[in-house]
Design a protein around this motif. Structure first.
Motif, short mmCIF file in Angstrom:
data_model
loop_
_atom_site.label_atom_id
_atom_site.label_comp_id
_atom_site.label_asym_id
_atom_site.label_seq_id
_atom_site.Cartn_x
_atom_site.Cartn_y
_atom_site.Cartn_z
N HIS A 241 -8.84 -9.02 1.11
CA HIS A 241 -8.71 -9.80 2.55
C HIS A 241 -8.06 -8.73 3.31
N ARG A 242 -8.27 -9.06 4.66
CA ARG A 242 -8.05 -8.26 5.80
C ARG A 242 -6.43 -8.35 5.95
N GLY A 243 -5.76 -9.36 5.92
CA GLY A 243 -4.15 -9.27 6.01
C GLY A 243 -3.39 -10.45 5.08
N THR A 244 -2.43 -10.72 5.45
CA THR A 244 -1.75 -11.89 4.68
C THR A 244 -2.00 -13.27 5.11
N GLY A 245 -2.71 -13.12 6.07
CA GLY A 245 -3.29 -14.76 6.33
C GLY A 245 -2.59 -15.28 7.18
N GLY A 246 -2.53 -16.81 7.48
CA GLY A 246 -2.06 -17.67 8.29
C GLY A 246 -2.79 -18.93 8.03
#
Length: 420
Positions: A300-305
């Motif tokens: 995944h690109r980051g830790t989301g939201g």
């Protein structure tokens, strides 16, 4: 501490200009080529204005706007998709102005966002409710923000192609509401769209990149469907979200960010009036994890939201989307203030650039917004690609050291966790 070079900004030596932006959106009855539905008298009388001045330094036009007066939504509640579209459009015009002032203050470098208006917004303002346009604003070389972009786009009276109409119909079927009277989107239908997006790539690798957007898409049935003028149907949907891309995990930062989002979602979608949308923080968090995913990398690109799309545009969902946008800076700036002055090494900066490479990969290969923008005839490529990081790195077959903070981040990106 070794600092990587940042991009020069020609506005760096300019003294701050206080310039007031007039935003006068007087709603009136629109012609059949724009919107055939007449807006209510209360909405037509909505206006917000401040005085406008402009200073030109060389070839750079800098506009710094004072937030316009708030709309009284209680005395003029929107009742149709067209009215909601206009109310949302006025909100994002105002919000771009106020948010940029907040970012510049937090950055503290004196570097100002540039102004690049086009179409109806060529000179940074408009009261034209029939023409398309936008404002791209960019900051480079700041103390906190190495490169950031805040983009406003308003598209009016576009015509749906067969491919785009088919895509929308497919998504309508996925969220079928069993409404026999609903508009079935067809080739040739008229569409309008409005969006505000922000991407802030940070100088310090211990401060995560922040990305967010809110948007609306309005479709009006065309005469090709055989409807009388007074029977023309319209439908609108909201989309948007907010997420973090950290380079080093500071767990409490991510927990605080997700806690903010969960409370906001609970405040809206635990209400009986909104239960019909069957939405929750958990669902929007999962959608975010699924969307910002690089399948070739299996990470995944980051830790989301949160991420949401195809949300029917109503008064209550407008209030949710407005709160999403108004919560962007309150959810991110506390994280910035904790780590913006933290020292970092050349190796840590290089790791940030490697992860930015993944960010760019996603934008070019998978992001729907980039694909949509580049598919238009004569696209504004600079505007479409404005969210790209300022510097990236691609090392062949790079593998983090066992037990390192870089490895810990990568494990989370491959297996997202629940933060709240």
């Amino acid at each position: 501490m070794t600092m990587a070079p940042s991009c020069p900004n020609p506005n760096h030596t300019l003294r701050r200009l206080v310039i007031y932006l007039t935003i006068s959106l007087r709603f009136r009855s629109l012609s059949a080529t724009a919107f055939s539905t007449q807006l209510s008298p209360a909405v037509r009388e909505l206006r917000s204005s401040t005085s406008l001045s402009r200073r030109i330094h060389g070839s750079h036009h800098l506009l710094v706007a004072r937030p316009a007066a708030a709309i009284d939504e209680e005395t003029a509640p929107p009742s149709s998709p067209e009215e909601i579209f206009e109310l949302f459009t006025q909100f994002i015009i105002n919000h771009q102005t106020s948010m940029i002032a907040e970012i510049e203050h937090a950055d503290g470098s004196g570097v100002a966002f540039s102004m690049d208006g086009w179409g109806a917004f060529l000179y940074g303002k408009t009261n034209d409710t029939t023409q398309s346009g936008g404002i791209t604003r960019v900051i480079q070389g700041g103390n906190v923000v190495e490169k950031g972009a805040c983009s406003l786009t308003v598209i009016r009276n576009g015509i749906l192609t067969a491919d785009r109409a088919a895509t929308i119909r497919g998504r309508q079927q996925e969220s079928d509401s069993n409404d026999d009277d609903k508009l079935i989107v067809q080739e040739g239908d008229t569409y309008s769209a409005a969006a505000l997006s922000v991407v802030l790539h940070t100088t310090n690798p211990f401060v995560p990149t922040f990305r967010s957007d809110v948007r609306i898409f309005l479709v009006k049935s065309s005469k090709q469907q055989g409807l009388k003028e007074d029977a023309v149907k319209s439908v609108a949907w909201f989309g948007g979200g907010s997420d973090l891309t950290p380079y080093y995990l500071i767990d409490q930062d991510i927990i605080d960010f997700h806690t903010h989002l969960k409370k906001m979602c609970d405040d809206h979608f635990l209400l009986p009036d909104n239960s019909q949308y069957n939405l929750s923080y958990r669902q929007m968090k999962q959608s975010c994890d699924e969307y910002f995913y690089l399948p070739a990398r299996m990470e995944h690109r980051g830790t989301g939201g949160i991420f949401f799309d195809d949300l029917p545009a109503t008064k209550s969902t407008y209030e949710f989307v407005r709160d999403v946008a108004q919560g962007w800076m309150p959810s991110w700036l506390p994280i910035v203030n904790k780590s913006k002055d933290r020292e970092y090494s050349e190796e840590e900066k290089h790791w940030q650039c490697l992860r930015r490479g993944r960010y760019l990969e996603f934008n070019l290969l998978y992001d729907r917004g980039v694909k949509f923008g580049l598919a238009n005839a004569n696209p504004r490529v600079e505007g479409v690609m404005v969210s790209a990081p300022p510097m990236i790195a691609f090392d062949y077959n790079h593998t983090p050291k066992v037990g390192s903070e870089e490895e810990r981040l990568l494990k989370i990106l491959k297996n997202p966790k629940e933060w709240v």
